[in-house]
Design a protein around this motif. Sequence first.
Motif, PDB file in Angstrom:
ATOM      1  N   THR A   1      31.212  44.087  36.495  1.00 16.53           N
ATOM      2  CA  THR A   1      30.229  43.561  37.006  1.00 16.53           C
ATOM      3  C   THR A   1      30.691  41.715  37.457  1.00 16.53           C
ATOM      4  N   LEU A   2      32.103  41.255  36.895  1.00 17.07           N
ATOM      5  CA  LEU A   2      31.739  39.668  36.832  1.00 17.07           C
ATOM      6  C   LEU A   2      32.815  40.397  38.892  1.00 17.07           C
ATOM      7  N   LEU A   3      33.338  41.085  39.204  1.00 22.26           N
ATOM      8  CA  LEU A   3      33.944  41.647  40.385  1.00 22.26           C
ATOM      9  C   LEU A   3      32.763  41.670  41.390  1.00 22.26           C
TER      10      LEU A   3
ATOM     11  N   SER B   1      25.813  41.394  30.456  1.00 25.37           N
ATOM     12  CA  SER B   1      25.293  43.045  30.757  1.00 25.37           C
ATOM     13  C   SER B   1      26.089  43.875  31.742  1.00 25.37           C
ATOM     14  N   ALA B   2      26.172  44.914  31.355  1.00 28.94           N
ATOM     15  CA  ALA B   2      26.875  45.557  32.950  1.00 28.94           C
ATOM     16  C   ALA B   2      25.975  45.661  34.070  1.00 28.94           C
ATOM     17  N   GLY B   3      26.136  45.552  35.285  1.00 24.09           N
ATOM     18  CA  GLY B   3      25.721  45.775  36.028  1.00 24.09           C
ATOM     19  C   GLY B   3      25.732  46.760  36.684  1.00 24.09           C
ATOM     20  N   SER B   4      24.634  47.335  37.693  1.00 25.89           N
ATOM     21  CA  SER B   4      24.585  48.663  38.116  1.00 25.89           C
ATOM     22  C   SER B   4      25.872  48.579  39.824  1.00 25.89           C
TER      23      SER B   4
ATOM     24  N   LYS C   1      34.475  49.303  39.119  1.00 24.57           N
ATOM     25  CA  LYS C   1      35.362  50.413  37.856  1.00 24.57           C
ATOM     26  C   LYS C   1      36.871  50.745  38.488  1.00 24.57           C
ATOM     27  N   ALA C   2      36.901  51.063  39.208  1.00 24.72           N
ATOM     28  CA  ALA C   2      38.301  51.471  39.890  1.00 24.72           C
ATOM     29  C   ALA C   2      38.927  50.354  40.725  1.00 24.72           C
ATOM     30  N   ALA C   3      38.593  49.317  40.828  1.00 27.16           N
ATOM     31  CA  ALA C   3      39.097  47.840  40.592  1.00 27.16           C
ATOM     32  C   ALA C   3      39.591  47.732  38.920  1.00 27.16           C
ATOM     33  N   VAL C   4      39.249  47.845  38.597  1.00 25.13           N
ATOM     34  CA  VAL C   4      39.909  47.299  37.011  1.00 25.13           C
ATOM     35  C   VAL C   4      40.636  48.232  36.731  1.00 25.13           C
TER      36      VAL C   4
END
Length: 198
Positions: free
Chosen positions: A109-111, A135-138, A144-147
């Motif tokens: 979400t931050l990215l 809160s997590a984004g949509s 997520k793959a980058a994380v």
Amino acid sequence: MFSKSRRFSLLFAGVLASSLFVAGCKDGSDAGSAAKGSTPVSLAAINAEATGFAVGAPMSARTVYVFFDAQCPHCTVLWDAAKPLKNQAKFVWIPVGILGASSTAQGATLLAAKDPVAAMDEHEASMKAKRGGISAGSDIDAQKAAVAKNTALLTRFGFASIPTIVGTHAQTGALVTQEGAMPTAALAGLLGLQVPAP
């Protein structure tokens, strides 16, 4: 009631989980000790493979990489400690998912945020207030793959704790690493930067 062997198994599992949590998020002082992983720590590899967001002097010749977990309280401490140094270096904050699924979702979400620095400020304020962060984004599957890729890189280097700082000393050019948070003056010393006036 649990049998003695069952109680021992539960106790052992609890101790193991606690030790993994501490190892995954510590506030240590391993300054200058390069991690001993299967791959040597490389600024070029981090620059090429990691995904993060920059804070500080955008045109600075000094880039400092910080692997952090969104659920790590020591990362919150380092976020605040690095702020007074942002005029002397560019800090690239690289989210990893070490402490659970919410770490990955919040890092993604931050990215994905239009203004990741403002989102990080909001997140860390929530963490300090013990509200759990943003809160997590949509629609954040790509992030997520980058994380996940960031996490694999951290692991490949053999680092065992977050936050993990990787950079070069401004005076000597030597590679420096640090696992764990540190106050502003110590961080400046690690990186060969000037300690800001109080």
